[in-house]
Design an enzyme around this catalytic site. Sequence first.
Site, PDB file in Angstrom:
ATOM      1  N   LYS A   1       0.970  -1.248  -0.296  1.00 32.59           N
ATOM      2  CA  LYS A   1       0.183  -0.035  -0.047  1.00 32.59           C
ATOM      3  C   LYS A   1       0.754   1.007   0.316  1.00 32.59           C
ATOM      4  O   LYS A   1       0.762   2.511  -0.485  1.00 32.59           O
ATOM      5  CB  LYS A   1      -0.475  -0.125   1.560  1.00 32.59           C
TER       6      LYS A   1
ATOM      7  N   GLU B   1      10.573  -4.190   4.578  1.00 29.16           N
ATOM      8  CA  GLU B   1      10.367  -6.038   4.330  1.00 29.16           C
ATOM      9  C   GLU B   1      10.510  -6.101   2.710  1.00 29.16           C
ATOM     10  O   GLU B   1      11.366  -6.396   1.998  1.00 29.16           O
ATOM     11  CB  GLU B   1       9.336  -7.420   5.304  1.00 29.16           C
TER      12      GLU B   1
ATOM     13  N   GLY C   1      -4.359  -2.169   5.189  1.00 32.47           N
ATOM     14  CA  GLY C   1      -3.991  -3.071   5.191  1.00 32.47           C
ATOM     15  C   GLY C   1      -5.114  -4.849   4.842  1.00 32.47           C
ATOM     16  O   GLY C   1      -4.706  -5.445   3.939  1.00 32.47           O
ATOM     17  N   ARG C   2      -5.143  -5.058   6.210  1.00 30.89           N
ATOM     18  CA  ARG C   2      -5.888  -6.128   6.563  1.00 30.89           C
ATOM     19  C   ARG C   2      -7.162  -6.481   5.848  1.00 30.89           C
ATOM     20  O   ARG C   2      -7.813  -7.537   6.012  1.00 30.89           O
ATOM     21  CB  ARG C   2      -5.845  -6.493   8.308  1.00 30.89           C
TER      22      ARG C   2
ATOM     23  N   GLU D   1      -4.753  -6.901  15.102  1.00 31.44           N
ATOM     24  CA  GLU D   1      -4.417  -5.936  14.525  1.00 31.44           C
ATOM     25  C   GLU D   1      -5.795  -5.067  14.332  1.00 31.44           C
ATOM     26  O   GLU D   1      -5.600  -3.924  14.981  1.00 31.44           O
ATOM     27  CB  GLU D   1      -3.962  -6.018  13.027  1.00 31.44           C
TER      28      GLU D   1
ATOM     29  N   HIS E   1      -5.966 -34.237  17.538  1.00 32.82           N
ATOM     30  CA  HIS E   1      -4.665 -34.977  18.324  1.00 32.82           C
ATOM     31  C   HIS E   1      -3.908 -34.067  18.566  1.00 32.82           C
ATOM     32  O   HIS E   1      -2.217 -34.942  18.617  1.00 32.82           O
ATOM     33  CB  HIS E   1      -4.192 -35.575  16.991  1.00 32.82           C
TER      34      HIS E   1
ATOM     35  N   LYS F   1       9.272  -1.052  14.660  1.00 37.97           N
ATOM     36  CA  LYS F   1       9.804  -0.773  13.180  1.00 37.97           C
ATOM     37  C   LYS F   1      10.962   0.773  13.755  1.00 37.97           C
ATOM     38  O   LYS F   1      12.692   0.806  12.577  1.00 37.97           O
ATOM     39  CB  LYS F   1       8.823  -0.044  12.455  1.00 37.97           C
TER      40      LYS F   1
HETATM   41  C1  G6Q Z   1      -2.670  -3.925   7.808  1.00 36.85           C
HETATM   42  C2  G6Q Z   1      -1.546  -3.345   8.185  1.00 36.85           C
HETATM   43  C3  G6Q Z   1      -0.529  -3.792   7.889  1.00 36.85           C
HETATM   44  C4  G6Q Z   1       0.231  -3.770   6.739  1.00 36.85           C
HETATM   45  C5  G6Q Z   1       1.917  -3.942   5.858  1.00 36.85           C
HETATM   46  C6  G6Q Z   1       1.824  -4.281   5.360  1.00 36.85           C
HETATM   47  O1  G6Q Z   1      -3.791  -3.438   7.936  1.00 36.85           O
HETATM   48  O2  G6Q Z   1      -1.696  -2.004   7.763  1.00 36.85           O
HETATM   49  O3  G6Q Z   1      -0.021  -5.450   8.042  1.00 36.85           O
HETATM   50  O4  G6Q Z   1      -0.786  -4.342   5.870  1.00 36.85           O
HETATM   51  O5  G6Q Z   1       3.276  -3.506   7.297  1.00 36.85           O
HETATM   52  O6  G6Q Z   1       1.564  -2.801   4.213  1.00 36.85           O
HETATM   53  P1  G6Q Z   1       2.509  -2.292   2.700  1.00 36.85           P
HETATM   54  O7  G6Q Z   1       0.738  -2.643   2.248  1.00 36.85           O
HETATM   55  O8  G6Q Z   1       1.910  -0.680   3.070  1.00 36.85           O
HETATM   56  O9  G6Q Z   1       3.426  -3.080   2.548  1.00 36.85           O
END
Ligand code: G6Q
Length: 546
Positions: A211, A217, A273-274, A359, A390, A510
């Site tokens: 996003k 990462e 994001g989620r 989250e 199990h 972070k």
């Molecule tokens: C979700 C969070 C988080 C995000 C990641 C990746 O709701 O905001 O999990 O999706 O940190 O972020 P980017 O898509 O910006 O790389």
Amino acid sequence: MTSTTSETLTHKPAWKALAAHYQTLRGQHLRDLFAADPGRAGRMSLEAAGLLLDYSKNRITDETLRLLLQLAAECDLRGRIDAMFSGEKINLTEKRAVLHTALRAPRAASIVVDGENVVPQVHAVLDKMAAFCDKVRGGQWLGHTGKPIRNIVNVGIGGSDLGPVMAYEALKSYSQRDLTFRFVSNVDSVDFAEAVQGLDAAETLFVISSKTFTTQETMTNAQTARDWALAGLGGDAAAVARHFVAVSTNAAKVSAFGIDTANMFEFWDWVGGRYSMDSAIGLSTMLALGPDNFRALLAGFHEMDEHFRTAPFAENLPVLLGLLTVWYTNFFDAETVAVLPYEQYLKRFPAYLQQLTMESNGKRVTRDGTPVSYQTSPIYWGEPGTNGQHSFYQLIHQGTKLIPCDFLAFAESLQPIGRHHDMLMANVFAQAEALAFGKTAEQVQAEGTPDWLVPHRVFEGNRPSNTILAPKLTPALLGKLVALYEHSVYTQGVIWDINPFDQWGVELGKVLANRILPELESAEEPALGHDASTNRLIRWYRQHKG
Ligand code: G6Q
């Protein structure tokens, strides 16, 4: 009876009534509740939007439901649902609308954000995704050396990874099987190295999903992917255009990385994001399933959205699930919820839900910043059945903790073989039955068990569960299931008066990691200003690193 939303939750009349009601209900056993009420199972089950929810094996009575629904009214759940769907900026700390529901709105719908109807933009991106996916799937999108794409690697993390992986695994049986899909998320280089094992760069497409296009990462993995691809393609930077596409809200950063914005699929800051697996973040999903199946997935989401938005709360699946979670979290002090899919294709669903739920609602202050005086999100966890039986089910049956369970299962198997599916379903029904009704000492004794062994073999029962059934796992069904939990999470967030749509909790780590990295890499011994423990750990690592 209504009250102002600023009134502390624990002072609301319905909350106080629930606390008193809990004292009368806590000693009652599901065995007795069922015995006294032959209509219970029929009354406490609900079929809507193509799902059956049996919630009769919960530690509730009609009075519990009445009070929970009163609590929803006192917390203005109706108004808060309308605020979300209409595009109000309910993500207060980021000053954003929350409109994942617009991602699955039909073409003719109108949802206005800052004076603009966003639905045409949503469908323009979907159409662009579909045209691209058709080319790749049909073998017309050629790599730099003229070979068709055979491998797709999604590079993303968190919300830009968990949804795509979960959806790919869940709907693999609908995927184009001659395409290979891999997912890279972790900055641990093992993840990248294993994801590209055996792949030919000439046939590989990387979907860089971020996003913000700034996530450490993902940007590190994207750069490594670029190096890997160019090394395999003779080093010509022009190859990037054929082997990299981006999914992002940040065109400037995409360009700066070297990806042509013509190969960028856009989404918007009103998609968290989620909550983004049904945005362009679902590009890898659409590549796997094809545009028609992806649209069916969206239609499933939309059907659940409409159900949530319009159904009376007493017949509203996400509202009931959310309120039951509040009931166990705040009155029974349950700390976790187990989600147990009896469907191997849903093996990543619990991991996906962990982000969605925790989250979102893992918050300790209300919307106006006041510390809460009650528990918020439970811990969600789970594994597919029957495997968990199990392993950890022992604790759910006979341990000291109360763990409400959601069992998910389907009438039809996507890979039917012999008696397997009836056996699977016999197990899911048996587990919910055993948890609720248990096995008394008398029953154990009647089987001839010696007295000393009886306490070990008693199942106390009275352990609550929901059972969610559907005819078959399809793209539409997956959309409904995800939306069911999204809206259950929102319901919980409204009751707890928290903001489910920010995630400041990920920030501190972070920032500190960025501060520590140069200390690990510096040639000179760095002066360390952390606490004594962190300083020692850094020094140990510097001495031992390869
Ligand atoms: C979700 C969070 C988080 C995000 C990641 C990746 O709701 O905001 O999990 O999706 O940190 O972020 P980017 O898509 O910006 O790389």
